[in-house]
Design a protein around this motif. Sequence first.
Motif, short mmCIF file in Angstrom:
data_model
loop_
_atom_site.label_atom_id
_atom_site.label_comp_id
_atom_site.label_asym_id
_atom_site.label_seq_id
_atom_site.Cartn_x
_atom_site.Cartn_y
_atom_site.Cartn_z
N ASN A 228 4.05 1.50 -0.78
CA ASN A 228 4.87 1.55 -2.00
C ASN A 228 4.09 2.16 -3.16
O ASN A 228 4.63 2.92 -3.96
CB ASN A 228 5.34 0.15 -2.39
N TYR A 229 2.82 1.79 -3.26
CA TYR A 229 2.00 2.31 -4.35
C TYR A 229 1.87 3.83 -4.25
O TYR A 229 2.10 4.56 -5.23
CB TYR A 229 0.62 1.66 -4.34
N TYR A 230 1.54 4.33 -3.06
CA TYR A 230 1.36 5.78 -2.91
C TYR A 230 2.68 6.53 -3.02
O TYR A 230 2.72 7.65 -3.54
CB TYR A 230 0.63 6.09 -1.61
N LYS B 34 -6.62 2.33 -2.39
CA LYS B 34 -6.06 1.37 -3.33
C LYS B 34 -4.96 0.56 -2.66
O LYS B 34 -3.97 1.10 -2.17
CB LYS B 34 -5.53 2.08 -4.58
N GLN C 134 -9.89 3.63 -10.79
CA GLN C 134 -8.59 3.55 -10.12
C GLN C 134 -8.19 4.91 -9.54
O GLN C 134 -7.59 4.99 -8.47
CB GLN C 134 -7.53 3.05 -11.09
N HIS D 171 0.83 -1.21 0.00
CA HIS D 171 0.00 0.00 0.00
C HIS D 171 0.86 1.26 0.00
O HIS D 171 0.67 2.17 -0.82
CB HIS D 171 -0.92 -0.03 1.23
N SER E 127 -2.69 -1.73 -3.74
CA SER E 127 -1.38 -1.83 -4.37
C SER E 127 -1.54 -1.48 -5.84
O SER E 127 -2.65 -1.20 -6.31
CB SER E 127 -0.80 -3.25 -4.24
N ALA E 128 -0.43 -1.48 -6.57
CA ALA E 128 -0.50 -1.12 -7.99
C ALA E 128 -1.42 -2.03 -8.77
O ALA E 128 -2.10 -1.61 -9.70
CB ALA E 128 0.90 -1.16 -8.59
N THR F 299 -7.54 5.61 -5.60
CA THR F 299 -6.28 6.23 -5.21
C THR F 299 -6.53 7.49 -4.40
O THR F 299 -5.93 7.70 -3.34
CB THR F 299 -5.44 6.54 -6.45
#
Length: 392
Positions: free
Chosen positions: A332-334, A381, A372, A330, A383-384, A376
């Motif tokens: 890492n995505y942001y 969201k 998406q 989570h 993860s990617a 976000t």
Amino acid sequence: MAYSIAIAGCGVAGLTAGLLLSRDGHRVTLFEQSTQLGPVGAGVLLQPSGQMVLAHLGLLERVTQRAERIDRLHAMTHRGRTLINLPYADLAQATCAYGLHRGDLFSVLYAEVQNSGASIVLNQRIAQFNQRSDGIEIINDCSESGGCFDFLIAADGARSALRKVSNIPMHVHDYPHGALWAMGMSQAITNELLQITHGSRQLAGLLPMGEGRCSLFWAVRKGELEDLYAAGFDSWKRDAIQFMPMAKELIGGLRSFEETCFATYLHVRMKRWSNGRLVFLGDAAHAMSPHLGQGINLALLDGLTFAKALRRTGNFTEAFSLYENLRRAHTNYYALVTFLLSPFFQSRGMIKGLGRDIVLPLLPHVPIMRSQMLLTMAGMKRSALGGAIHLP
């Protein structure tokens, strides 16, 4: 098993973790470098993800009592062309964010921590530690011992002193830009976060915080700050009002730069978030730029997830690992999205801003992209490649 736990930092992550760990029967001591604690800070955006955590804590209604309901994110160019208009309700009916003063959130969390039985030690900046087989000794910036604990939670912010001495491999990027923050009264904007851009060279934002309060974000490159101050406060006021006329009431109520605060940003990626008896939470673990408005929400999720991990495992070493496994994708995505987006909103040159102005308005018209983007924006969201998050 009840642990003795030291927490460095009384920010959102530290207070959330301290509250839950104290409720679970652990002996918690929070160390804060400030000489006194109070409701300070600027406007923050409480996303649906952070609302889930506060609801779980039983604090959501109290935190949002004075807040402003935010129904949409609205960004436009300086010429009035809409770049993006995303209503939270398009994600799910009745979904919204809240604009609130950081101090309102702090006051509720701090009062709950005090009532939980946790100890709070002020004027103590934890700068070092000594790990032993039977515990971890914390040491302040005057080289004085603060005692020995079973483990230490580093929640001491984006410019964490403990991160620097953790011996954990990491990458730290210092953004060349920052922002002036100011607060005041304004009735011009309600129920939305408004941003105005001029290419990628200028960005300003207004966030209503409830009860007529409003927070202003004014982007400034660090290398240009001295020139801004030298030109004088009246010059900046004229330029700011011309660029963002709806901020006239707020800006008109300011008397000098002393009523503003200049903040800078880091992008931090640590190879791991723990080392022995030390674990990192919040901005200390994964600082990023504020362009998606996720800071306090990530901190709330970190605090809750770690406390749940310790409750589930009963062993702090296993809890460190479980916490990171649950939170890494989570964050890492942001971190990636904010890192990639930042140059399109704050950088030099025209190409990035022009490309953004062309492409960004088109994306919400593609159904999969719109869904998406909404996930976000809401902080939901996972993860990617994943869907929506859920509480641990």
